[in-house]
Design a protein around this motif. Structure first.
Motif, PDB file in Angstrom:
ATOM      1  N   THR A   1      56.045  86.808  42.436  1.00  0.00           N
ATOM      2  CA  THR A   1      55.967  86.888  43.879  1.00  0.00           C
ATOM      3  C   THR A   1      54.790  87.431  44.339  1.00  0.00           C
ATOM      4  N   PHE A   2      54.768  87.413  45.972  1.00  0.00           N
ATOM      5  CA  PHE A   2      53.772  88.042  46.764  1.00  0.00           C
ATOM      6  C   PHE A   2      54.408  89.013  47.537  1.00  0.00           C
ATOM      7  N   GLY A   3      55.008  89.929  46.920  1.00  0.00           N
ATOM      8  CA  GLY A   3      55.793  90.983  47.805  1.00  0.00           C
ATOM      9  C   GLY A   3      56.946  90.505  48.235  1.00  0.00           C
ATOM     10  N   GLY A   4      57.883  91.172  48.668  1.00  0.00           N
ATOM     11  CA  GLY A   4      59.267  90.887  49.047  1.00  0.00           C
ATOM     12  C   GLY A   4      60.325  90.928  47.844  1.00  0.00           C
ATOM     13  N   GLU A   5      61.493  90.883  48.234  1.00  0.00           N
ATOM     14  CA  GLU A   5      62.430  90.935  46.989  1.00  0.00           C
ATOM     15  C   GLU A   5      62.423  89.579  46.352  1.00  0.00           C
ATOM     16  N   PRO A   6      62.657  89.539  44.985  1.00  0.00           N
ATOM     17  CA  PRO A   6      62.797  88.352  44.241  1.00  0.00           C
ATOM     18  C   PRO A   6      64.045  87.871  44.458  1.00  0.00           C
ATOM     19  N   VAL A   7      63.928  86.344  44.257  1.00  0.00           N
ATOM     20  CA  VAL A   7      65.513  85.671  44.495  1.00  0.00           C
ATOM     21  C   VAL A   7      65.625  85.007  43.078  1.00  0.00           C
ATOM     22  N   LYS A   8      66.537  85.555  42.476  1.00  0.00           N
ATOM     23  CA  LYS A   8      67.110  84.830  41.423  1.00  0.00           C
ATOM     24  C   LYS A   8      67.813  83.886  41.408  1.00  0.00           C
ATOM     25  N   PRO A   9      67.586  82.551  40.421  1.00  0.00           N
ATOM     26  CA  PRO A   9      68.369  81.463  40.681  1.00  0.00           C
ATOM     27  C   PRO A   9      69.704  81.715  39.824  1.00  0.00           C
ATOM     28  N   ALA A  10      70.787  80.986  40.105  1.00  0.00           N
ATOM     29  CA  ALA A  10      72.068  81.205  39.750  1.00  0.00           C
ATOM     30  C   ALA A  10      72.080  81.009  38.277  1.00  0.00           C
ATOM     31  N   ASP A  11      71.308  80.341  37.796  1.00  0.00           N
ATOM     32  CA  ASP A  11      71.269  79.666  36.209  1.00  0.00           C
ATOM     33  C   ASP A  11      70.423  80.535  35.604  1.00  0.00           C
ATOM     34  N   GLY A  12      69.504  81.451  36.151  1.00  0.00           N
ATOM     35  CA  GLY A  12      68.940  82.692  35.520  1.00  0.00           C
ATOM     36  C   GLY A  12      67.521  82.008  35.182  1.00  0.00           C
ATOM     37  N   SER A  13      67.105  80.753  35.497  1.00  0.00           N
ATOM     38  CA  SER A  13      65.702  80.261  35.310  1.00  0.00           C
ATOM     39  C   SER A  13      64.602  81.079  35.866  1.00  0.00           C
ATOM     40  N   GLU A  14      63.563  81.063  34.996  1.00  0.00           N
ATOM     41  CA  GLU A  14      62.311  81.625  35.852  1.00  0.00           C
ATOM     42  C   GLU A  14      61.608  80.618  36.867  1.00  0.00           C
ATOM     43  N   VAL A  15      61.493  81.168  38.078  1.00  0.00           N
ATOM     44  CA  VAL A  15      60.764  80.454  39.056  1.00  0.00           C
ATOM     45  C   VAL A  15      59.378  81.321  39.725  1.00  0.00           C
ATOM     46  N   MET A  16      58.527  80.618  39.824  1.00  0.00           N
ATOM     47  CA  MET A  16      57.269  81.186  40.309  1.00  0.00           C
ATOM     48  C   MET A  16      57.235  80.779  41.821  1.00  0.00           C
ATOM     49  N   SER A  17      56.796  81.697  42.775  1.00  0.00           N
ATOM     50  CA  SER A  17      56.671  81.831  44.005  1.00  0.00           C
ATOM     51  C   SER A  17      55.596  80.711  44.124  1.00  0.00           C
ATOM     52  N   PHE A  18      55.683  79.763  45.061  1.00  0.00           N
ATOM     53  CA  PHE A  18      54.570  79.041  45.225  1.00  0.00           C
ATOM     54  C   PHE A  18      53.168  79.485  45.646  1.00  0.00           C
ATOM     55  N   ILE A  19      53.060  80.628  46.385  1.00  0.00           N
ATOM     56  CA  ILE A  19      51.936  81.415  46.714  1.00  0.00           C
ATOM     57  C   ILE A  19      52.318  82.750  46.035  1.00  0.00           C
ATOM     58  N   TYR A  20      51.726  82.981  45.080  1.00  0.00           N
ATOM     59  CA  TYR A  20      52.396  84.235  44.314  1.00  0.00           C
ATOM     60  C   TYR A  20      51.017  85.183  43.766  1.00  0.00           C
ATOM     61  N   SER A  21      51.600  86.164  43.180  1.00  0.00           N
ATOM     62  CA  SER A  21      50.781  87.421  42.826  1.00  0.00           C
ATOM     63  C   SER A  21      49.546  87.286  42.389  1.00  0.00           C
ATOM     64  N   ASN A  22      48.520  87.971  42.712  1.00  0.00           N
ATOM     65  CA  ASN A  22      47.205  88.087  42.047  1.00  0.00           C
ATOM     66  C   ASN A  22      47.110  88.849  40.851  1.00  0.00           C
ATOM     67  N   ASP A  23      48.329  89.688  40.638  1.00  0.00           N
ATOM     68  CA  ASP A  23      48.425  90.544  39.562  1.00  0.00           C
ATOM     69  C   ASP A  23      49.112  89.793  38.418  1.00  0.00           C
ATOM     70  N   ASN A  24      48.663  89.240  37.348  1.00  0.00           N
ATOM     71  CA  ASN A  24      49.197  88.300  36.636  1.00  0.00           C
ATOM     72  C   ASN A  24      49.476  88.777  35.205  1.00  0.00           C
ATOM     73  N   PRO A  25      50.453  89.611  34.870  1.00  0.00           N
ATOM     74  CA  PRO A  25      50.667  90.279  33.426  1.00  0.00           C
ATOM     75  C   PRO A  25      51.222  89.225  32.346  1.00  0.00           C
ATOM     76  N   TYR A  26      51.867  88.234  32.976  1.00  0.00           N
ATOM     77  CA  TYR A  26      52.307  86.832  32.073  1.00  0.00           C
ATOM     78  C   TYR A  26      52.850  85.819  33.239  1.00  0.00           C
ATOM     79  N   TYR A  27      53.235  84.782  32.722  1.00  0.00           N
ATOM     80  CA  TYR A  27      53.472  83.521  33.731  1.00  0.00           C
ATOM     81  C   TYR A  27      54.892  83.031  32.983  1.00  0.00           C
ATOM     82  N   PRO A  28      55.715  82.187  33.757  1.00  0.00           N
ATOM     83  CA  PRO A  28      57.015  81.547  33.260  1.00  0.00           C
ATOM     84  C   PRO A  28      56.794  81.126  32.117  1.00  0.00           C
ATOM     85  N   LYS A  29      57.999  81.014  31.505  1.00  0.00           N
ATOM     86  CA  LYS A  29      58.227  80.069  30.110  1.00  0.00           C
ATOM     87  C   LYS A  29      57.844  78.487  30.184  1.00  0.00           C
TER      88      LYS A  29
END
Length: 679
Positions: free
Chosen positions: A394-422
């Motif tokens: 994300t780029f701030g704010g509360e994350p929104v978790k999909p019902a199926d538990g999948s990993e979703v990247m915010s279209f405009i996302y953080s500059n701090d990147n420890p890892y990326y979605p699978k």
């Protein structure tokens, strides 16, 4: 400076947007009297915002469509009560920002009673009715638009960006549309005695009679896209074009065109869109791609509009065009679909389009590079939404978790990147420049996850690609992601896609591309390269082998690109120092305390060019030698020098300006003075 709509309220009070404020000026007959100054409250930032549209109702309420930064804005309401000004109210449903689903509006609203009608350059949400009493919003038409709506007894009438005129029933019935042209309609219609008049950017005026049959009133005197005032001077040749976001295919972000003070304004024009990337030049035209999907070509010498095109479903695509051999290549990204589009640069007509995947976010402003007749682009795959599923996405704010538990990247996302979605794959595509057919493509999924935080450049006929997979190997291990590599840099044969060499030791660390000059590669970034340290570095590699030549002194960050000129090497740091490096050793020779945000500086030696046309002289240890006019409230973009002119696009304020410089500027007065002299 006022570049937007003015209003008249209470019979003699003129309302003017100026300098990020709203001025209420009483006409006393003998002289103007300032009654009040309105300011938008702190919201999504504290800087003075730009007004993109202003209108008023019969009760004297003033509706201000404002923008601060990065798609953040809404329609606020100001009301003069005696000598006091009331602010803080807004139209429900008009708020936008990078964490919400929806794009900004760039037009004044229409008001009737408690209902507010508003257009946006967004597919599916072109015309929206906002009910102030119920706080409900309802789309009346899906056609993207920037032309203000006009209300009649039963309809809202507006023109769209594809040349159609729409009649949307106020009772919610089916909208009627009339195709007038293939050129956008960007001005409001006029209605008189049941007849509708509307101008088009094809240069024609159309009239629709009461039976809604379109008739041509006036033909354009000349072909609108034809250049009438060609570039002149010793730097007018194509070899002096700033034809891509970083100046050339090597990503050097630098040129030398004898830039020197004094500067003189040549032209200024409005921009109905937002950007966080640079304009480019070629064929005597200046090209701008807005984050909402407009592609605009203007005459480089005068700023006169030549053509405009818009494609739906482009979403916060902070990407520059590329001018090459009479063609324009533009990556247009969105959450629903993404295409690289190839246009005829003279007309804007599309020649071909090819799909790709991924989000530019803040980092990937560059368009494709071209080797011979092959166009090459890089990005990542994966799933995206306005808000990501966990904090690093994300780029701030509360994350929104999909019902199926999948990993979703915010279209405009953080500059701090420890890892990326699978499911994020690093991808490189190569297309035939003439046809758009795929020549080859690469998926570096075996090396790591990611792909959007990458860079490409070409040097001596070879393609160089660098990508970041995240700095936190321990977190990747816990999440079942590949652990071995934090990134990748490789040399590729652009004709075949064959890997010539690769290394996992040195790589961009997000928010930066790579650049090349004289047999060397230069790599920077925003993140640490690995966990356990806060230091960042610029790396210099041998372009023939990928071996390390030097590692710079530690820096706080190296954003966007390492600018490599004939004399100087420079990189900017977020809210920190701009550093100048010794190119033989990587030592920081001196720093300039710019304290800019993420400014996309460019270099025209010996100067670096920052926001609001700041000129910083590197030959004088970073002395500021010229600045202004201050037309932007943010520090996100620098200016570019092309063909002996300076071009600056404001990130927040909706302006594009051009300046001339040096002794030659005395022979190039402002374009409006030239026009006046001809009258």
């Amino acid at each position: 400076m006022c570049s937007r709509d003015i209003c008249l309220i209470k019979g003699n009070v003129v309302v003017v947007p100026a300098g990020g404020r709203t001025l209420f000026i009483e006409d006393t007959g003998a002289a103007p009297k300032l009654k009040a100054t309105g300011e938008i409250p702190d919201f999504h930032g504290k800087e003075y915002p730009a007004t993109f549209g202003q209108s008023a109702d019969d009760d004297g309420n003033v509706y201000v469509q404002w923008h601060r930064r990065d798609n953040a804005g809404r329609v606020d309401i100001m009301r003069l009560e005696g000598d006091a000004l009331k602010t803080g109210e807004f139209v429900p449903g008009t708020e936008t920002n990078i964490r919400m689903d929806g794009l900004l509006s760039f037009s004044p609203v229409a008001i009737r009673g408690s209902e507010v009608f508003r257009v946006k350059p967004e597919s599916g949400r072109g015309l929206i009715r906002h009910d102030m009493s119920t706080k409900e919003s309802k789309p009346l038409s899906g056609a993207g638009a920037i032309a203000p709506p006009v209300l009649t007894k039963r309809h809202a009438i507006f023109g769209d960006l594809n040349g159609k005129l729409h009649f949307a029933p106020l009772d919610g019935g089916k909208t009627r549309e009339h195709v007038l042209s293939d050129a956008p309609i960007t001005a409001p219609a006029a209605v008189a005695d049941g007849i509708v008049f509307v101008g088009s950017e094809d240069g024609r005026l159309y009239r629709l009679n009461p039976m809604l049959k379109a008739e041509l009133v006036r033909k354009a005197p000349n072909s609108i896209p034809t250049i009438r005032s060609p570039l002149t001077g010793k730097l007018a040749d194509a070899k002096y074009d700033w034809y891509t976001n970083y100046g050339n295919f090597a990503g050097q972000n630098s040129n030398n065109q004898d830039l020197k003070p004094p500067l003189r304004m040549r032209w200024a024009r409005r921009l109905e869109g937002t950007v966080k990337h640079l304009p480019v030049c070629g064929g005597g035209r200046l090209y701008t791609h807005t984050a909402e999907g407009q592609i605009i070509a203007v005459e480089q010498d005068t700023g006169r509009l030549l053509w405009r095109r818009w494609w739906p479903d482009v979403y916060l695509s902070f990407t520059s065009p590329l001018y090459i051999d009479g063609k324009l290549l533009i990556p247009q990204a969105g959450m629903k679909k993404s295409f690289v589009r190839c246009l005829d640069a003279a007309t804007g007509n599309m020649l071909w389009e090819a799909p790709f995947t991924g989000s530019p976010s803040w980092s990937r402003q560059f368009p494709p590079v071209v080797a011979g007749k092959i166009a090459i682009y890089a990005s990542g795959s994966g799933d995206y939404a306005p808000q990501g599923s966990e904090k690093p996405y994300t780029f701030g704010g509360e994350p929104v978790k999909p019902a199926d538990g999948s990993e979703v990247m915010s279209f405009i996302y953080s500059n701090d990147n420890p890892y990326y979605p699978k499911n994020h794959h690093p991808r490189v595509w190569a297309w035939d420049l003439e046809t758009g057919k795929v020549v080859w493509e690469k998926d570096f999924y075996d090396q790591g996850r990611g792909g959007n935080d990458c860079g490409i450049c070409i040097l001596d006929g070879k393609l160089y690609y660098s990508v970041f997979f995240g700095y936190d190997a321990d977190q990747r291990a816990r999440r079942g992601l590949p652990v071995k590599n934090n990134g990748l840099t490789c040399c590729i044969d652009p004709k075949t896609g064959n890997i010539l060499w690769q290394t996992n030791d040195y790589y961009v660390t997000a928010k930066c591309t790579l650049s090349a000059r004289d047999g060397k590669l230069y790599i920077g970034g925003f993140n640490r390269a690995q966990q356990g340290t806060d230091d960042r570095f610029v790396w210099c590699l041998d372009a023939n082998t990928g071996k390390l030549v030097w590692k710079s002194d530690a820096v706080t960050s190296a954003l966007n690109v390492v600018s490599v000129g004939e004399r100087f090497m420079f990189s900017n740091a977020l809210r920190g120092k701009g550093n100048i490096f010794d190119r033989e050793t990587g030592k920081v020779t001196f720093s300039i305390l710019t304290n800019y945000a993420c400014c996309r500086f460019t270099m025209s030696e010996p100067y670096v060019l920052g926001a609001n046309m700041d000129m910083i002289d590197l030959s004088q240890d970073g002395k500021l030698v010229s600045t202004g006019p201050a037309i932007d409230s943010r520090e996100c973009l620098g200016a570019v020098v092309s063909n002996g002119r300076i071009f600056y696009t404001s990130q927040a304020s909706g302006f594009v300006v051009s300046q001339t410089y040096g002794p030659e500027s005395k022979d190039l007065p402002p374009a409006w003075e030239v026009r006046n002299a001809k009258q």
